[in-house]
Design a protein around this motif. Structure first.
Motif, mmCIF file in Angstrom:
data_model
loop_
_atom_site.group_PDB
_atom_site.id
_atom_site.type_symbol
_atom_site.label_atom_id
_atom_site.label_comp_id
_atom_site.label_asym_id
_atom_site.label_seq_id
_atom_site.Cartn_x
_atom_site.Cartn_y
_atom_site.Cartn_z
ATOM 1 N N ASN A 190 5.657 18.164 -17.847
ATOM 2 C CA ASN A 190 6.027 17.404 -16.654
ATOM 3 C C ASN A 190 5.566 15.945 -16.733
ATOM 4 O OD1 ASN A 190 7.107 16.829 -14.191
ATOM 5 N ND2 ASN A 190 5.682 18.070 -12.997
ATOM 6 N N ASP A 191 6.283 15.170 -17.557
ATOM 7 C CA ASP A 191 5.895 13.786 -17.858
ATOM 8 C C ASP A 191 6.343 12.815 -16.757
ATOM 9 O OD1 ASP A 191 4.997 14.815 -20.226
ATOM 10 O OD2 ASP A 191 6.714 14.165 -21.406
ATOM 11 N N GLN A 192 5.656 12.800 -15.645
ATOM 12 C CA GLN A 192 6.043 11.905 -14.550
ATOM 13 C C GLN A 192 4.994 10.846 -14.235
ATOM 14 O OE1 GLN A 192 8.737 13.357 -11.531
ATOM 15 N NE2 GLN A 192 7.985 15.441 -11.914
ATOM 16 N N ASP A 193 3.814 10.955 -14.797
ATOM 17 C CA ASP A 193 2.729 10.033 -14.462
ATOM 18 C C ASP A 193 2.728 8.845 -15.421
ATOM 19 O OD1 ASP A 193 0.463 8.894 -13.391
ATOM 20 O OD2 ASP A 193 -0.918 10.182 -14.512
ATOM 21 N N TYR A 194 3.726 7.952 -15.256
ATOM 22 C CA TYR A 194 3.849 6.782 -16.111
ATOM 23 C C TYR A 194 3.927 5.521 -15.257
ATOM 24 C CZ TYR A 194 4.822 9.682 -20.249
ATOM 25 O OH TYR A 194 4.720 10.572 -21.291
ATOM 26 N N VAL A 195 3.629 4.382 -15.876
ATOM 27 C CA VAL A 195 3.664 3.124 -15.131
ATOM 28 C C VAL A 195 5.090 2.774 -14.702
ATOM 29 C CG1 VAL A 195 1.577 2.173 -16.158
ATOM 30 C CG2 VAL A 195 3.783 1.809 -17.312
ATOM 31 N N LEU A 196 6.072 3.207 -15.470
ATOM 32 C CA LEU A 196 7.483 3.119 -15.115
ATOM 33 C C LEU A 196 8.094 4.485 -15.397
ATOM 34 C CD1 LEU A 196 8.460 -0.283 -16.821
ATOM 35 C CD2 LEU A 196 8.106 0.113 -14.375
ATOM 36 N N HIS A 197 9.353 4.669 -15.007
ATOM 37 C CA HIS A 197 10.014 5.910 -15.361
ATOM 38 C C HIS A 197 10.031 6.031 -16.881
ATOM 39 C CE1 HIS A 197 13.150 8.959 -15.806
ATOM 40 N NE2 HIS A 197 12.922 9.269 -14.528
ATOM 41 N N LYS A 198 9.813 7.240 -17.371
ATOM 42 C CA LYS A 198 9.712 7.441 -18.816
ATOM 43 C C LYS A 198 10.950 6.934 -19.561
ATOM 44 C CE LYS A 198 8.771 11.054 -22.251
ATOM 45 N NZ LYS A 198 8.617 12.504 -22.502
ATOM 46 N N ALA A 199 12.129 7.098 -18.963
ATOM 47 C CA ALA A 199 13.352 6.642 -19.619
ATOM 48 C C ALA A 199 13.342 5.140 -19.844
ATOM 49 C CB ALA A 199 14.569 7.046 -18.790
ATOM 50 N N GLU A 200 12.811 4.387 -18.884
ATOM 51 C CA GLU A 200 12.770 2.933 -19.032
ATOM 52 C C GLU A 200 11.777 2.518 -20.109
ATOM 53 O OE1 GLU A 200 14.921 0.797 -17.586
ATOM 54 O OE2 GLU A 200 15.833 2.719 -17.045
ATOM 55 N N LEU A 201 10.640 3.190 -20.167
ATOM 56 C CA LEU A 201 9.664 2.896 -21.210
ATOM 57 C C LEU A 201 10.237 3.210 -22.586
ATOM 58 C CD1 LEU A 201 6.499 4.400 -19.471
ATOM 59 C CD2 LEU A 201 6.980 1.971 -19.798
ATOM 60 N N SER A 202 10.848 4.370 -22.703
ATOM 61 C CA SER A 202 11.416 4.773 -23.993
ATOM 62 C C SER A 202 12.547 3.842 -24.417
ATOM 63 C CB SER A 202 11.935 6.209 -23.903
ATOM 64 O OG SER A 202 10.884 7.113 -23.647
ATOM 65 N N ARG A 203 13.325 3.380 -23.441
ATOM 66 C CA ARG A 203 14.422 2.478 -23.776
ATOM 67 C C ARG A 203 13.888 1.172 -24.358
ATOM 68 N NH1 ARG A 203 17.246 -1.726 -21.521
ATOM 69 N NH2 ARG A 203 19.483 -1.812 -21.991
ATOM 70 N N GLU A 204 12.775 0.677 -23.840
ATOM 71 C CA GLU A 204 12.209 -0.562 -24.370
ATOM 72 C C GLU A 204 11.691 -0.361 -25.789
ATOM 73 O OE1 GLU A 204 10.831 -4.408 -24.966
ATOM 74 O OE2 GLU A 204 12.367 -3.549 -23.655
ATOM 75 N N LEU A 205 11.033 0.780 -26.041
ATOM 76 C CA LEU A 205 10.573 1.068 -27.400
ATOM 77 C C LEU A 205 11.772 1.249 -28.334
ATOM 78 C CD1 LEU A 205 8.511 1.708 -29.557
ATOM 79 C CD2 LEU A 205 8.349 4.041 -28.654
ATOM 80 N N LEU A 206 12.814 1.893 -27.855
ATOM 81 C CA LEU A 206 14.014 2.071 -28.656
ATOM 82 C C LEU A 206 14.648 0.725 -28.989
ATOM 83 C CD1 LEU A 206 16.058 3.961 -29.961
ATOM 84 C CD2 LEU A 206 17.152 4.208 -27.727
ATOM 85 N N ARG A 207 14.711 -0.162 -28.002
ATOM 86 C CA ARG A 207 15.282 -1.492 -28.229
ATOM 87 C C ARG A 207 14.525 -2.217 -29.336
ATOM 88 N NH1 ARG A 207 14.516 -6.692 -27.231
ATOM 89 N NH2 ARG A 207 12.469 -6.273 -26.335
ATOM 90 N N LYS A 208 13.213 -2.195 -29.283
ATOM 91 C CA LYS A 208 12.413 -2.836 -30.319
ATOM 92 C C LYS A 208 12.658 -2.181 -31.684
ATOM 93 C CE LYS A 208 8.511 -4.577 -27.562
ATOM 94 N NZ LYS A 208 8.321 -5.895 -28.197
ATOM 95 N N SER A 209 12.758 -0.870 -31.696
ATOM 96 C CA SER A 209 12.956 -0.155 -32.956
ATOM 97 C C SER A 209 14.275 -0.537 -33.604
ATOM 98 C CB SER A 209 12.910 1.360 -32.714
ATOM 99 O OG SER A 209 11.664 1.746 -32.185
ATOM 100 N N ILE A 210 15.312 -0.657 -32.784
ATOM 101 C CA ILE A 210 16.619 -1.065 -33.321
ATOM 102 C C ILE A 210 16.513 -2.438 -33.977
ATOM 103 C CG2 ILE A 210 18.974 -1.724 -32.696
ATOM 104 C CD1 ILE A 210 18.822 0.453 -30.507
ATOM 105 N N ILE A 211 15.853 -3.354 -33.320
ATOM 106 C CA ILE A 211 15.690 -4.705 -33.861
ATOM 107 C C ILE A 211 14.916 -4.667 -35.180
ATOM 108 C CG2 ILE A 211 14.581 -6.942 -33.463
ATOM 109 C CD1 ILE A 211 15.260 -6.565 -30.471
ATOM 110 N N TRP A 212 13.846 -3.876 -35.231
ATOM 111 C CA TRP A 212 13.053 -3.780 -36.456
ATOM 112 C C TRP A 212 13.887 -3.219 -37.610
ATOM 113 C CZ3 TRP A 212 8.785 -0.856 -33.314
ATOM 114 C CH2 TRP A 212 8.085 -1.782 -32.520
ATOM 115 N N VAL A 213 14.657 -2.173 -37.329
ATOM 116 C CA VAL A 213 15.444 -1.542 -38.391
ATOM 117 C C VAL A 213 16.608 -2.426 -38.804
ATOM 118 C CG1 VAL A 213 16.875 0.446 -38.996
ATOM 119 C CG2 VAL A 213 14.738 0.780 -37.722
ATOM 120 N N ARG A 214 17.285 -3.043 -37.851
ATOM 121 C CA ARG A 214 18.411 -3.913 -38.187
ATOM 122 C C ARG A 214 17.970 -5.076 -39.077
ATOM 123 N NH1 ARG A 214 22.666 -0.706 -37.534
ATOM 124 N NH2 ARG A 214 23.314 -0.367 -35.371
#
Length: 371
Positions: A190-214
């Motif tokens: 039950n991953d709900q205790d985050y500073v933002l919604h987990k999807a928004e946090l993961s999306r930011e990490l994903l965005r950075k990862s795409i940039i690193w790989v590209r």
């Protein structure tokens, strides 16, 4: 939703063209395999840590995969292993790829994963909870990192180090950057205790990862793992699913539903005009079986990776609801997985079906080569 604009979305600049993605799919043909972890590993860490990494067992189990006709596997990595000993980790990955290659199998690596235990740690891993599905699988990164966006750049060396090392390696099929990044684990942790919604946090990490790989520009394409239910219209997509579909070179998705729903997902996702991989399927109680689903994927040319291979410490032959319901005995109807640890098939008729279908696939490919 409005289609992404490359000028406003720099991580799209190096996205593969539809033609390049189609050429990749043509080169590799129909991809069929499984999500793989050796039966003695409860999670990614136990699979890869030097004390428990077992190339002899991996060789044995991938031999069974080759015998079925599998030509690809999906395998999870973890940044803690990189932080512990990057060179040793790379050496073990290289050895793993050599073993898989010997069996005619190409590997999809998953870099990040949002599912199950949010508090991973190195060292001796826990013993499985009796008959509980994935009782020891761990997220990557864990809560402490994902909950602090200021720490995301710490992961850059992991992503760049792995991808850069294998960027020209034909044994690596594709990079799966993030598995189910918005999965909240509501029935387990039950991953709900985050500073933002987990999807928004993961999306930011994903965005950075795409940039690193590209920036590395590997010869392999990238994909990501959406798992939500309704992709019938772009307007119905979650923000993160829209982002993943519109930034993937090759479209991937998860579906544990019956043949009718699975085929609807495939038809819906054809709007992206890109090759497709279903990187998780096959849950027998839900009507997602090899005999029902593989013909759908074959019909539409969709690559297929069932969850699980050899039943073991991950206990994914037990159902998801084993987190709520106590199963004293092994379930009569297995949820995932194909073999027991001794190589005996759970359902011999499934193995016969797979061998026959994949033998036919191989014969077609050989005939095309001759022609």
């Amino acid at each position: 939703m409005i289609a992404p604009n490359m000028e406003q979305d720099p991580e799209l600049i190096h996205r593969w063209s539809e033609a390049k993605a189609a050429a990749w799919a043509q080169k590799h043909g129909w991809l069929v395999g499984c999500n793989f972890v050796p039966h003695t590993a409860i999670n990614q860490l136990e699979m890869w840590q030097p004390e428990t990494f077992d190339p002899f067992l991996i060789d044995k189990e991938l031999g069974w995969a080759e015998d079925l006709g599998f030509n690809t596997i999906r395998v999870f990595l973890h940044q803690l292993l990189w932080e512990q000993d990057s060179q040793g980790f790379l050496e073990r990955i290289d050895l793993f790829l050599s073993i898989a290659h010997k069996h005619g199998i190409k590997t999809m690596f998953v870099l990040f994963d949002a599912v199950w235990d949010p508090f991973p740690s190195l060292g001796k891993q826990p013993e499985p909870r009796h008959n509980v599905h994935n009782s020891g699988w761990v997220q990557c990164p864990g809560y402490d990192v994902l909950n602090n966006p200021d720490r995301y750049d710490e992961l850059q060396s992991y992503v760049e180090g792995i991808v850069n090392r294998f960027k020209d390696d034909e044994r690596v099929l594709i990079w799966d950057l993030y598995n189910e990044p918005d999965n909240m684990n509501l029935t387990s942790y039950n991953d709900q205790d985050y500073v933002l919604h987990k999807a928004e946090l993961s999306r930011e990490l994903l965005r950075k990862s795409i940039i690193w790989v590209r920036a590395i520009n590997p010869l392999q394409p990238i994909t990501m793992g959406p798992w939500q239910e309704d992709w019938s219209e772009v307007a119905r997509l979650t923000r993160i699913d829209h982002y993943m579909f519109s930034h993937s070179d090759i479209i991937s998705f998860h579906c544990y539903k019956d043949a009718e729903i699975t085929e609807k997902h495939v038809v819906d996702l054809k709007r992206y005009n890109r090759p497709m991989l279903c990187t998780e399927y096959m849950a027998r109680p839900f009507g997602s079986t090899f005999q029902d689903i593989l013909p759908v994927f074959k019909k539409h040319g969709v690559g297929a990776y069932n969850w699980g291979f050899v039943a073991g410490k991950s206990q994914t032959h037990c159902p998801w609801d084993s987190w709520q319901i106590t199963y004293h005995d092994e379930p009569e109807l297995w949820f995932h997985d194909i073999f027991r640890a001794n190589g005996q098939a759970y359902r011999p008729e499934e193995v016969s079906f797979l061998k026959q279908m994949l033998k036919e696939k191989k014969e077609v490919l050989l005939a095309e080569e001759v022609a």
